[in-house]
Design a protein around this motif. Structure first.
Motif, short mmCIF file in Angstrom:
data_model
loop_
_atom_site.label_atom_id
_atom_site.label_comp_id
_atom_site.label_asym_id
_atom_site.label_seq_id
_atom_site.Cartn_x
_atom_site.Cartn_y
_atom_site.Cartn_z
N SER A 1 0.83 -1.21 0.00
CA SER A 1 0.00 0.00 0.00
C SER A 1 0.86 1.25 0.00
O SER A 1 0.59 2.20 -0.73
CB SER A 1 -0.91 0.03 1.24
OG SER A 1 -1.81 -1.03 1.21
N TRP B 1 2.42 1.76 -3.39
CA TRP B 1 1.37 2.18 -4.33
C TRP B 1 1.08 3.68 -4.16
O TRP B 1 1.01 4.42 -5.14
CB TRP B 1 0.10 1.37 -4.11
CG TRP B 1 -0.86 1.47 -5.25
CD1 TRP B 1 -1.76 2.48 -5.48
CD2 TRP B 1 -1.00 0.56 -6.33
NE1 TRP B 1 -2.46 2.24 -6.63
CE2 TRP B 1 -2.00 1.06 -7.17
CE3 TRP B 1 -0.37 -0.63 -6.66
CZ2 TRP B 1 -2.39 0.39 -8.33
CZ3 TRP B 1 -0.77 -1.29 -7.81
CH2 TRP B 1 -1.76 -0.77 -8.63
N ILE B 2 0.94 4.10 -2.91
CA ILE B 2 0.66 5.51 -2.63
C ILE B 2 1.79 6.39 -3.14
O ILE B 2 1.56 7.42 -3.78
CB ILE B 2 0.44 5.73 -1.12
CG1 ILE B 2 -0.87 5.08 -0.67
CG2 ILE B 2 0.45 7.21 -0.76
CD1 ILE B 2 -1.00 4.92 0.83
N GLN C 1 1.77 6.60 -6.88
CA GLN C 1 0.68 7.46 -7.34
C GLN C 1 0.99 8.92 -7.05
O GLN C 1 0.80 9.78 -7.91
CB GLN C 1 -0.63 7.05 -6.66
CG GLN C 1 -1.82 7.90 -7.11
CD GLN C 1 -3.14 7.33 -6.67
OE1 GLN C 1 -3.30 6.12 -6.55
NE2 GLN C 1 -4.12 8.20 -6.44
N HIS D 1 -4.60 4.57 -10.73
CA HIS D 1 -4.74 5.41 -9.55
C HIS D 1 -5.94 4.96 -8.71
O HIS D 1 -6.98 4.59 -9.24
CB HIS D 1 -4.92 6.87 -9.95
CG HIS D 1 -3.63 7.53 -10.30
ND1 HIS D 1 -3.43 8.88 -10.16
CD2 HIS D 1 -2.46 7.04 -10.79
CE1 HIS D 1 -2.21 9.20 -10.55
NE2 HIS D 1 -1.60 8.09 -10.94
N VAL D 2 -5.77 5.02 -7.40
CA VAL D 2 -6.84 4.70 -6.46
C VAL D 2 -7.64 5.99 -6.25
O VAL D 2 -7.06 7.02 -5.89
CB VAL D 2 -6.25 4.21 -5.12
CG1 VAL D 2 -7.33 4.00 -4.08
CG2 VAL D 2 -5.44 2.94 -5.34
N TRP E 1 -7.82 7.70 -2.42
CA TRP E 1 -6.49 7.42 -1.90
C TRP E 1 -6.20 8.06 -0.56
O TRP E 1 -5.31 7.62 0.15
CB TRP E 1 -5.43 7.70 -2.95
CG TRP E 1 -5.12 9.13 -3.26
CD1 TRP E 1 -5.99 10.14 -3.52
CD2 TRP E 1 -3.82 9.68 -3.35
NE1 TRP E 1 -5.31 11.28 -3.78
CE2 TRP E 1 -3.96 11.03 -3.69
CE3 TRP E 1 -2.54 9.18 -3.19
CZ2 TRP E 1 -2.89 11.89 -3.85
CZ3 TRP E 1 -1.47 10.03 -3.38
CH2 TRP E 1 -1.66 11.37 -3.70
N LYS E 2 -6.98 9.07 -0.14
CA LYS E 2 -6.80 9.60 1.22
C LYS E 2 -7.14 8.52 2.24
O LYS E 2 -6.47 8.39 3.27
CB LYS E 2 -7.65 10.84 1.44
CG LYS E 2 -7.07 12.07 0.79
CD LYS E 2 -7.86 13.31 1.18
CE LYS E 2 -7.25 14.52 0.51
NZ LYS E 2 -7.94 15.74 0.91
N ASN E 3 -8.18 7.75 1.95
CA ASN E 3 -8.52 6.64 2.85
C ASN E 3 -7.43 5.58 2.82
O ASN E 3 -7.12 4.98 3.86
CB ASN E 3 -9.87 6.04 2.47
CG ASN E 3 -11.01 6.98 2.80
OD1 ASN E 3 -10.93 7.77 3.74
ND2 ASN E 3 -12.08 6.91 2.03
N LEU E 4 -6.86 5.33 1.64
CA LEU E 4 -5.76 4.37 1.55
C LEU E 4 -4.56 4.86 2.35
O LEU E 4 -3.88 4.08 3.02
CB LEU E 4 -5.38 4.13 0.08
CG LEU E 4 -4.22 3.16 -0.16
CD1 LEU E 4 -4.52 1.77 0.41
CD2 LEU E 4 -3.91 3.06 -1.66
N MET E 5 -4.29 6.17 2.30
CA MET E 5 -3.17 6.73 3.08
C MET E 5 -3.41 6.55 4.58
O MET E 5 -2.49 6.17 5.31
CB MET E 5 -2.96 8.22 2.75
CG MET E 5 -2.40 8.44 1.36
SD MET E 5 -1.96 10.16 1.03
CE MET E 5 -3.55 10.92 0.88
#
Length: 178
Positions: A129, A132-133, A136, A146-147, A150-154
């Motif tokens: 993760s 990936w971030i 991106q 791109h997710v 992505w803020k939630n992924l961060m």
């Protein structure tokens, strides 16, 4: 590249280089199993533990940078720590898993084995993760990959780094203290 970016990237690159050189130096000198400075664990485990503490603190500081709206500083900060983490995984953690092989799922009931593999599984997902971030954030990934949220992924990745660190402490405890 502007002067501010260069002034942020140079110390970040130096920190990564010095940290990984320390780990490689320990290995090349054959000191992985030498007594560590915390007492019970070997030198390589203690060195990794210290660098992981700095890593989680640095990633948490990155969260503060993002909340303050300093996205460029956040990008450089997170990229630095994710690269360091990848180096530590490759140089220390991946190789140490050969000591924790199991032949049946029942062996995971042994705390040393179970916690170590849980740490490895959560850490792997978190590291993927994080990479990936960073890819991106630095516009390396094609837009199609791109997710969207992505803020939630961060946020999830930061929680994953913390959980991985806590499991790393537990792993250290079960292997060298308990």
């Amino acid at each position: 590249m502007n002067k501010d970016k260069r002034s942020a990237i140079a110390p970040a690159a130096a920190m990564i280089a010095v940290s990984l050189a320390w780990i490689v130096g320990i290995s090349l000198a054959g000191l992985e199993g030498a007594p560590g400075f915390f007492g019970p664990g070997p030198l390589i485990a203690d060195a990794n533990l210290i660098l992981e503490i700095f890593l989680v603190a640095g990633l948490t500081y990155g969260f503060v940078l993002a909340r303050r709206g300093n996205i460029e500083a956040y990008r450089v900060n997170q990229t630095t720590w994710v690269i360091l983490n990848a180096g530590l995984i490759a140089l220390v953690m991946a190789g140490s898993l050969h000591e924790v092989r199991f032949s049946s799922p029942a062996e995971l009931a042994d705390w040393r084995v179970g916690v170590t593999w849980l740490h490895a599984a959560v850490g792997t997902l978190t590291a993927v993760s994080g990479v990936w971030i960073v890819l991106q954030m630095n516009d390396v990934l094609p837009r199609s990959l791109h997710v969207a949220g992505w803020k939630n992924l961060m946020r999830a990745a930061l929680a994953g780094y913390w959980l991985t660190a806590l499991l790393g402490f537990a792993t250290y405890h079960y292997w060298y203290i308990g």
